[in-house]
Design a protein around this motif. Structure first.
Motif, PDB file in Angstrom:
ATOM      1  N   ARG A  72       0.838  -1.199   0.000  1.00 56.76           N
ATOM      2  CA  ARG A  72       0.000   0.000   0.000  1.00 56.76           C
ATOM      3  C   ARG A  72       0.870   1.245   0.000  1.00 56.76           C
ATOM      4  N   ASP A  73       0.271   2.314  -0.478  1.00 63.14           N
ATOM      5  CA  ASP A  73       0.861   3.643  -0.390  1.00 63.14           C
ATOM      6  C   ASP A  73      -0.167   4.514   0.314  1.00 63.14           C
ATOM      7  N   ASN A  74       0.090   4.819   1.576  1.00 63.68           N
ATOM      8  CA  ASN A  74      -0.890   5.558   2.372  1.00 63.68           C
ATOM      9  C   ASN A  74      -1.160   6.934   1.795  1.00 63.68           C
ATOM     10  N   ALA A  75      -0.115   7.606   1.344  1.00 62.78           N
ATOM     11  CA  ALA A  75      -0.275   8.966   0.845  1.00 62.78           C
ATOM     12  C   ALA A  75      -1.116   9.013  -0.422  1.00 62.78           C
ATOM     13  N   GLU A  76      -1.011   7.946  -1.222  1.00 69.23           N
ATOM     14  CA  GLU A  76      -1.744   7.906  -2.490  1.00 69.23           C
ATOM     15  C   GLU A  76      -3.062   7.148  -2.375  1.00 69.23           C
ATOM     16  N   ASN A  77      -3.361   6.612  -1.180  1.00 69.34           N
ATOM     17  CA  ASN A  77      -4.579   5.794  -1.010  1.00 69.34           C
ATOM     18  C   ASN A  77      -4.673   4.728  -2.099  1.00 69.34           C
ATOM     19  N   THR A  78      -3.573   4.037  -2.297  1.00 64.67           N
ATOM     20  CA  THR A  78      -3.487   3.050  -3.366  1.00 64.67           C
ATOM     21  C   THR A  78      -2.924   1.744  -2.813  1.00 64.67           C
ATOM     22  N   VAL A  79      -3.481   0.654  -3.306  1.00 62.74           N
ATOM     23  CA  VAL A  79      -2.984  -0.681  -2.981  1.00 62.74           C
ATOM     24  C   VAL A  79      -2.458  -1.301  -4.271  1.00 62.74           C
ATOM     25  N   TYR A  80      -1.269  -1.869  -4.191  1.00 61.66           N
ATOM     26  CA  TYR A  80      -0.619  -2.416  -5.374  1.00 61.66           C
ATOM     27  C   TYR A  80      -0.555  -3.939  -5.312  1.00 61.66           C
ATOM     28  N   LEU A  81      -0.465  -4.538  -6.478  1.00 56.23           N
ATOM     29  CA  LEU A  81      -0.168  -5.969  -6.578  1.00 56.23           C
ATOM     30  C   LEU A  81       0.974  -6.116  -7.574  1.00 56.23           C
ATOM     31  N   GLN A  82       2.163  -6.372  -7.056  1.00 51.70           N
ATOM     32  CA  GLN A  82       3.326  -6.627  -7.901  1.00 51.70           C
ATOM     33  C   GLN A  82       3.332  -8.097  -8.267  1.00 51.70           C
ATOM     34  N   MET A  83       3.324  -8.371  -9.558  1.00 52.56           N
ATOM     35  CA  MET A  83       3.251  -9.751 -10.034  1.00 52.56           C
ATOM     36  C   MET A  83       4.513 -10.064 -10.834  1.00 52.56           C
ATOM     37  N   ASN A  84       5.293 -11.002 -10.340  1.00 52.94           N
ATOM     38  CA  ASN A  84       6.528 -11.425 -11.002  1.00 52.94           C
ATOM     39  C   ASN A  84       6.417 -12.878 -11.439  1.00 52.94           C
ATOM     40  N   SER A  85       7.310 -13.280 -12.313  1.00 57.95           N
ATOM     41  CA  SER A  85       7.360 -14.675 -12.799  1.00 57.95           C
ATOM     42  C   SER A  85       5.982 -15.132 -13.252  1.00 57.95           C
ATOM     43  N   LEU A  86       5.343 -14.314 -14.049  1.00 61.25           N
ATOM     44  CA  LEU A  86       3.968 -14.598 -14.458  1.00 61.25           C
ATOM     45  C   LEU A  86       3.899 -15.849 -15.325  1.00 61.25           C
ATOM     46  N   LYS A  87       2.796 -16.563 -15.157  1.00 63.37           N
ATOM     47  CA  LYS A  87       2.543 -17.808 -15.885  1.00 63.37           C
ATOM     48  C   LYS A  87       1.256 -17.666 -16.689  1.00 63.37           C
ATOM     49  N   PRO A  88       1.098 -18.465 -17.739  1.00 61.41           N
ATOM     50  CA  PRO A  88      -0.158 -18.396 -18.511  1.00 61.41           C
ATOM     51  C   PRO A  88      -1.397 -18.607 -17.642  1.00 61.41           C
ATOM     52  N   GLU A  89      -1.285 -19.416 -16.608  1.00 60.76           N
ATOM     53  CA  GLU A  89      -2.444 -19.658 -15.738  1.00 60.76           C
ATOM     54  C   GLU A  89      -2.785 -18.470 -14.848  1.00 60.76           C
ATOM     55  N   ASP A  90      -1.980 -17.419 -14.863  1.00 58.56           N
ATOM     56  CA  ASP A  90      -2.312 -16.186 -14.157  1.00 58.56           C
ATOM     57  C   ASP A  90      -3.241 -15.304 -14.986  1.00 58.56           C
ATOM     58  N   THR A  91      -3.495 -15.676 -16.220  1.00 59.12           N
ATOM     59  CA  THR A  91      -4.382 -14.903 -17.089  1.00 59.12           C
ATOM     60  C   THR A  91      -5.783 -14.840 -16.494  1.00 59.12           C
ATOM     61  N   ALA A  92      -6.296 -13.626 -16.318  1.00 59.25           N
ATOM     62  CA  ALA A  92      -7.603 -13.433 -15.691  1.00 59.25           C
ATOM     63  C   ALA A  92      -7.918 -11.940 -15.672  1.00 59.25           C
ATOM     64  N   VAL A  93      -9.145 -11.624 -15.312  1.00 57.68           N
ATOM     65  CA  VAL A  93      -9.489 -10.252 -14.942  1.00 57.68           C
ATOM     66  C   VAL A  93      -9.228 -10.123 -13.449  1.00 57.68           C
ATOM     67  N   TYR A  94      -8.478  -9.110 -13.084  1.00 54.48           N
ATOM     68  CA  TYR A  94      -8.109  -8.876 -11.687  1.00 54.48           C
ATOM     69  C   TYR A  94      -8.945  -7.723 -11.125  1.00 54.48           C
ATOM     70  N   TYR A  95      -9.496  -7.954  -9.929  1.00 53.63           N
ATOM     71  CA  TYR A  95     -10.364  -6.983  -9.271  1.00 53.63           C
ATOM     72  C   TYR A  95      -9.809  -6.658  -7.889  1.00 53.63           C
ATOM     73  N   CYS A  96      -9.991  -5.411  -7.466  1.00 49.21           N
ATOM     74  CA  CYS A  96      -9.749  -5.123  -6.062  1.00 49.21           C
ATOM     75  C   CYS A  96     -11.094  -4.949  -5.361  1.00 49.21           C
ATOM     76  N   HIS A  97     -11.088  -5.222  -4.070  1.00 52.54           N
ATOM     77  CA  HIS A  97     -12.330  -5.335  -3.303  1.00 52.54           C
ATOM     78  C   HIS A  97     -12.090  -4.857  -1.887  1.00 52.54           C
ATOM     79  N   GLU A  98     -13.019  -4.060  -1.382  1.00 54.09           N
ATOM     80  CA  GLU A  98     -12.980  -3.683   0.026  1.00 54.09           C
ATOM     81  C   GLU A  98     -13.597  -4.843   0.811  1.00 54.09           C
ATOM     82  N   VAL A  99     -12.784  -5.544   1.564  1.00 55.63           N
ATOM     83  CA  VAL A  99     -13.221  -6.736   2.281  1.00 55.63           C
ATOM     84  C   VAL A  99     -14.349  -6.380   3.248  1.00 55.63           C
ATOM     85  N   GLY A 100     -15.411  -7.181   3.212  1.00 59.45           N
ATOM     86  CA  GLY A 100     -16.545  -6.979   4.111  1.00 59.45           C
ATOM     87  C   GLY A 100     -17.589  -6.027   3.578  1.00 59.45           C
TER      88      GLY A 100
END
Length: 114
Positions: A72-100
């Motif tokens: 997270r970056d508190n100042a930017e109110n942003t949450v990141y997902l760094q994805m390395n060593s990507l595989k074909p099975e990682d192919t998808a639509v990615y969503y962020c969600h406020e839990v609860g």
């Protein structure tokens, strides 16, 4: 109501990297947790990673442990997902969600292909 806006998806070759961003419309200090989820064609939406704001704790799906990092970056109110060593099975639509809550972003497409 919190608005969540994802960005950073795209086409990448196997073994490559991408960083997804989830911009949150209010202070992330007021949120319990933000999760990244993904949904591949014909499959159910699944949890990829979650960040608990108060403790800084994180949790990952077994399939991405050691390859993905949520932060997270508190100042930017942003949450990141760094994805390395990507595989074909990682192919998808990615969503962020406020839990609860019922608050979801619109999603960003990640395609891993040569």
């Amino acid at each position: 109501q919190v608005q969540l806006v994802e960005s950073g998806g795209g086409l990448v070759q196997p073994g490559g990297s991408l960083r997804l961003s989830c911009a949150v419309s209010r202070s992330i200090f007021s949120i319990y947790a933000i999760g990244w989820y993904r949904q591949a064609p014909g499959k159910q939406r699944e949890l990829v990673a979650v960040f608990i704001m108060s403790s800084g704790g994180t949790n990952y799906a077994d399939s991405v442990k050691g390859r993905f990092t949520i932060s997270r970056d508190n100042a930017e109110n942003t949450v990141y997902l760094q994805m390395n060593s990507l595989k074909p099975e990682d192919t998808a639509v990615y969503y962020c969600h406020e839990v609860g809550s019922n608050n979801w972003g619109q999603g960003t497409q990640v395609t891993v292909s040569s």
